[in-house]
Design an enzyme around this catalytic site. Structure first.
Site, short mmCIF file in Angstrom:
data_model
loop_
_atom_site.label_atom_id
_atom_site.label_comp_id
_atom_site.label_asym_id
_atom_site.label_seq_id
_atom_site.Cartn_x
_atom_site.Cartn_y
_atom_site.Cartn_z
N ASP A 46 15.36 -54.75 -37.61
CA ASP A 46 15.64 -53.10 -37.48
C ASP A 46 17.06 -53.49 -36.08
OD1 ASP A 46 13.85 -51.05 -38.63
OD2 ASP A 46 13.92 -52.76 -38.82
N GLU A 71 18.75 -44.95 -34.14
CA GLU A 71 17.14 -45.06 -34.50
C GLU A 71 16.73 -45.24 -33.66
OE1 GLU A 71 15.16 -45.78 -38.52
OE2 GLU A 71 12.85 -45.17 -37.64
N ASP A 133 22.00 -46.09 -39.02
CA ASP A 133 19.69 -46.64 -39.23
C ASP A 133 20.14 -47.89 -39.88
OD1 ASP A 133 17.34 -46.71 -40.03
OD2 ASP A 133 17.72 -44.50 -41.25
N ILE A 135 17.69 -49.90 -40.95
CA ILE A 135 16.71 -50.45 -41.71
C ILE A 135 16.37 -48.92 -42.28
CG2 ILE A 135 15.01 -51.67 -42.47
CD1 ILE A 135 15.77 -54.05 -41.54
N ASP A 136 17.17 -48.15 -42.92
CA ASP A 136 16.09 -47.17 -43.82
C ASP A 136 15.48 -47.75 -44.53
OD1 ASP A 136 15.77 -44.56 -44.17
OD2 ASP A 136 17.53 -45.18 -45.65
N THR A 138 12.50 -49.09 -43.73
CA THR A 138 11.96 -50.04 -43.18
C THR A 138 10.06 -50.45 -43.69
OG1 THR A 138 12.33 -49.83 -41.06
CG2 THR A 138 10.75 -51.53 -40.93
N HIS A 232 6.54 -39.34 -46.65
CA HIS A 232 7.63 -38.67 -46.33
C HIS A 232 7.84 -37.94 -46.85
CE1 HIS A 232 9.05 -43.17 -45.04
NE2 HIS A 232 7.75 -42.41 -43.95
N SER A 256 14.09 -45.21 -49.31
CA SER A 256 15.50 -45.42 -48.23
C SER A 256 16.93 -44.67 -49.21
CB SER A 256 15.93 -47.01 -47.71
OG SER A 256 16.94 -47.36 -49.35
N LYS A 259 18.33 -44.43 -52.87
CA LYS A 259 18.44 -43.51 -53.64
C LYS A 259 19.61 -42.60 -53.66
CE LYS A 259 15.20 -41.23 -51.48
NZ LYS A 259 13.48 -42.24 -50.84
N ARG A 273 13.64 -34.48 -51.77
CA ARG A 273 12.86 -34.63 -50.79
C ARG A 273 11.96 -33.45 -50.03
NH1 ARG A 273 12.95 -39.32 -47.60
NH2 ARG A 273 13.15 -38.90 -45.19
N ASP A 285 19.12 -40.39 -40.88
CA ASP A 285 18.10 -40.57 -42.83
C ASP A 285 19.31 -40.35 -43.57
OD1 ASP A 285 16.00 -42.51 -42.09
OD2 ASP A 285 15.09 -40.42 -41.41
N1 LIG Z 1 6.67 -38.10 -42.10
C1 LIG Z 1 7.51 -38.02 -42.63
N2 LIG Z 1 8.02 -37.75 -43.69
C2 LIG Z 1 9.64 -37.62 -44.16
N3 LIG Z 1 10.59 -38.80 -43.40
C3 LIG Z 1 9.56 -39.37 -42.84
C4 LIG Z 1 8.42 -39.64 -41.89
N4 LIG Z 1 8.05 -40.67 -41.32
C5 LIG Z 1 9.62 -41.44 -41.08
N5 LIG Z 1 10.06 -40.96 -42.40
C6 LIG Z 1 11.82 -41.25 -41.94
O1 LIG Z 1 11.30 -41.63 -43.87
C7 LIG Z 1 12.73 -42.34 -44.24
C8 LIG Z 1 12.01 -43.59 -44.95
O2 LIG Z 1 13.36 -42.80 -46.34
P1 LIG Z 1 12.52 -42.61 -47.82
O3 LIG Z 1 10.98 -41.78 -47.14
O4 LIG Z 1 13.26 -42.40 -48.53
O5 LIG Z 1 11.71 -43.94 -48.13
S1 LIG Z 1 10.72 -44.15 -48.21
O6 LIG Z 1 10.01 -44.66 -49.97
O7 LIG Z 1 9.53 -43.47 -48.10
O8 LIG Z 1 10.13 -45.30 -47.90
C9 LIG Z 1 11.72 -43.32 -42.92
O9 LIG Z 1 13.40 -44.58 -41.94
P2 LIG Z 1 13.10 -45.90 -41.38
O10 LIG Z 1 12.37 -45.25 -39.98
O11 LIG Z 1 14.79 -45.94 -41.13
O12 LIG Z 1 12.28 -47.10 -42.06
C10 LIG Z 1 11.78 -42.57 -41.50
O13 LIG Z 1 13.17 -42.01 -41.32
MG LIG Z 2 15.51 -44.13 -41.95
MG LIG Z 3 15.18 -46.99 -39.60
MG LIG Z 4 12.10 -45.96 -38.22
#
Ligand SMILES: Nc1ncnc2c1ncn2[C@@H]1O[C@H](COP(=O)(O)OS(=O)(=O)O)[C@@H](OP(=O)(O)O)[C@H]1O
Ligand SMILES: [Mg+2]
Ligand SMILES: [Mg+2]
Ligand SMILES: [Mg+2]
Length: 351
Positions: A46, A71, A133, A135-136, A138, A232, A256, A259, A273, A285
Site C-alpha cells: 500500500d 488513502e 487508492d 491498494i483497494d 487490502t 463492509h 475492491s 467489482k 453496496r 474507493d
Molecule cells: N466498515 C466499512 N464499511 C464499508 N467499507 C469499508 C469499511 N471498512 C473499510 N471499508 C472500505 O472498503 C474497501 C474495500 O472495498 P470493498 O468493501 O468493496 O471490498 S471487500 O470485499 O470488502 O474487501 C476498503 O478499502 P481499502 O482500505 O483500500 O482496502 C475500505 O476503504
Molecule cells: Mg479502498
Molecule cells: Mg486502500
Molecule cells: Mg485501507
C-alpha cells in the site's frame, strides 16, 4: 482525446505499481503487514504503491499545483520502530522504478515519505486533484484474492479519467469456468476518460478493447456483485433487494473496485453496496471505478438515485449506499432498494 497525456501516465504508473504489488503478494512476510489506528490492515505494498504513483505523476506531468487525495499517510512510518519497514518500502519502490528503464535514479527514504505525504490534499470542487487508492481491498490482497490499484483525476469536481489495475482478475468473465489455456490469463487494466469510452487491456500488454456493461433488461438473468467482507456491506439487505428484483443467481462476492471493472465488461449486471450505519465512504474507493463503469454505459448512484458527488472533499457524503447497473435496470433496482430499505426500517422500529 481529452486528457490523453494524463491517461497514458496514469496507466503507466498503475501498471508499474501492479508489478510492485504482485512481487509483495507472492512472498508476503509477516513483517510486511501493519495495523492502522482504525484497526484496518496496511502493507508495504500500500505504502510503496502510493509513493511510486505519486512520484511518477509528479515527474511526468509537471505542474505548479500538484494535488493528490490518497488513502495512506506516513505517520506510522516515521515512528522509531518502523525503520526496517521504511527501508523495505524504499527498496521495493526503487527496484520497481528500475524495471521501467526510463528512470535512472534512486529515491531516498525521505523522498519516499514525502511522496506518500503528498497524498494529504483535501480535494474539493476547484482545480485538478488526483485521487488514489494504492491498494483497494487490502484484505483481499492479504487473502491472495482480488484487489485493485485505483487512480482517477478530478477536474473542477468531476471525475475525468480513471484507471483500475486488477492484477488478480482473470481475462475470462468472473464466474465462468476455465475452458482452455488461452482464456487463463490473469491481470486486467481498465481505463476510461470522459467521452472516450472504457477500455480493457491485459496487464501483460495485450491490445486494448472497448468494454460495455451488460445490456440485460431481465433481472432474472442478471447476477450481482457485492463486497466479500460482510463488515463492509450488509449482505442481508442486498439479498432482500435481489429477491424483490427476481434475481436468480447467488451473489458474486469480490473484493475492491475489481467489482466495477468486472461490471464494466458485463460479467454481472448489478453491484450493491450498503455499508453499516455510520460508515463514511471515501472518494478513492469509488472515483476510478465510477468512470470506468459510466464510460462503459452504466449508471452509478446512491441508494436514492442521486449521482455521486466527488467535489466535496475526501469523503463522499451520500445517502445510505451505492448501487450500480445499466440504464434499463436502474428504475427497477431503485424500486427494489426503496422497498427493502422501508422494510428494514419498519422491522428496526418494531424491535
Ligand atoms: N466498515 C466499512 N464499511 C464499508 N467499507 C469499508 C469499511 N471498512 C473499510 N471499508 C472500505 O472498503 C474497501 C474495500 O472495498 P470493498 O468493501 O468493496 O471490498 S471487500 O470485499 O470488502 O474487501 C476498503 O478499502 P481499502 O482500505 O483500500 O482496502 C475500505 O476503504
Ligand atoms: Mg479502498
Ligand atoms: Mg486502500
Ligand atoms: Mg485501507
Amino acid at each position: 482525446m481529452a486528457y490523453e497525456r494524463e491517461l497514458s501516465v496514469a496507466k503507466k504508473a498503475a501498471s508499474l505499481a501492479s508489478r510492485l504489488c504482485q512481487k509483495v503478494q507472492k512472498a508476503l512476510l509477516q513483517s510486511d503487514v501493519q495495523s492502522k489506528s482504525d484497526k484496518s490492515p496496511v502493507t508495504v505494498a500500500d505504502y510503496g504503491t502510493q509513493a511510486l504513483i505519486s512520484f511518477v505523476l509528479q515527474r511526468e506531468i509537471p505542474s505548479d499545483s500538484f494535488s493528490l487525495v490518497a488513502e495512506e499517510d506516513s505517520g506510522d512510518l516515521r515512528k522509531e520502530d518502523s525503520k526496517e519497514i521504511l527501508k523495505r518500502i524504499t527498496e521495493l519502490v526503487n527496484a520497481t522504478l528500475s524495471t521501467d528503464g526510463t528512470y535512472n535514479l534512486s529515491l531516498s527514504e525521505d523522498d519516499v515519505l514525502a511522496a506518500i505525504d503528498s497524498g494529504k490534499s483535501k480535494g474539493g470542487p476547484h482545480g485538478r486533484h488526483w485521487v488514489l487508492d494504492p491498494i483497494d481491498g487490502t484484505k483481499g490482497f492479504l487473502r491472495g484474492d482480488q484487489y485493485a490499484i485505483a487512480l482517477a483525476l478530478l477536474d473542477e469536481g468531476k471525475v475525468v479519467l480513471g484507471v483500475l489495475a486488477c492484477p488478480n482478475l482473470p481475462s475470462r468473465p468472473i464466474g465462468e469456468p476455465e475452458k482452455h489455456s488461452l482464456q487463463n490469463s490473469v491481470g486486467c487494466l481498465f481505463s476510461a476518460s470522459i467521452g472516450g469510452g472504457s477500455v480493457l487491456q491485459l496487464l501483460d500488454g495485450s491490445s486494448p478493447t472497448k468494454v460495455h456493461v451488460s445490456t440485460t433488461e431481465n433481472p432474472a438473468e442478471a447476477s450481482f456483485f457485492e463486497s466479500y467482507e460482510a463488515a463492509h456491506s450488509m449482505h442481508g439487505l442486498s439479498s432482500s433487494i435481489a429477491k424483490k428484483l427476481g434475481v436468480q443467481a447467488p451473489p458474486v462476492r469480490i473484493d475492491s473496485q475489481a467489482k466495477y471493472g468486472a461490471l464494466a465488461r458485463g460479467d454481472g449486471a448489478i453491484y450493491l453496496r450498503f455499508p453499516h450505519q455510520g460508515y463514511r465512504e471515501k472518494i478513492w474507493d469509488h472515483a476510478a471505478g465510477y468512470i470506468v463503469v459510466a464510460e462503459a454505459g452504466g449508471v452509478v448512484s446512491d441508494a436514492s438515485g442521486n449521482p455521486l458527488d466527488f467535489s466535496r472533499g475526501r469523503y463522499l457524503d451520500l445517502d445510505t449506499g451505492i448501487i450500480v447497473t445499466n440504464q434499463k435496470l436502474m428504475p427497477l433496482l431503485l424500486n427494489a432498494v426503496r422497498e427493502a430499505l422501508k422494510e428494514q426500517s419498519q422491522s428496526a422500529s418494531t424491535l
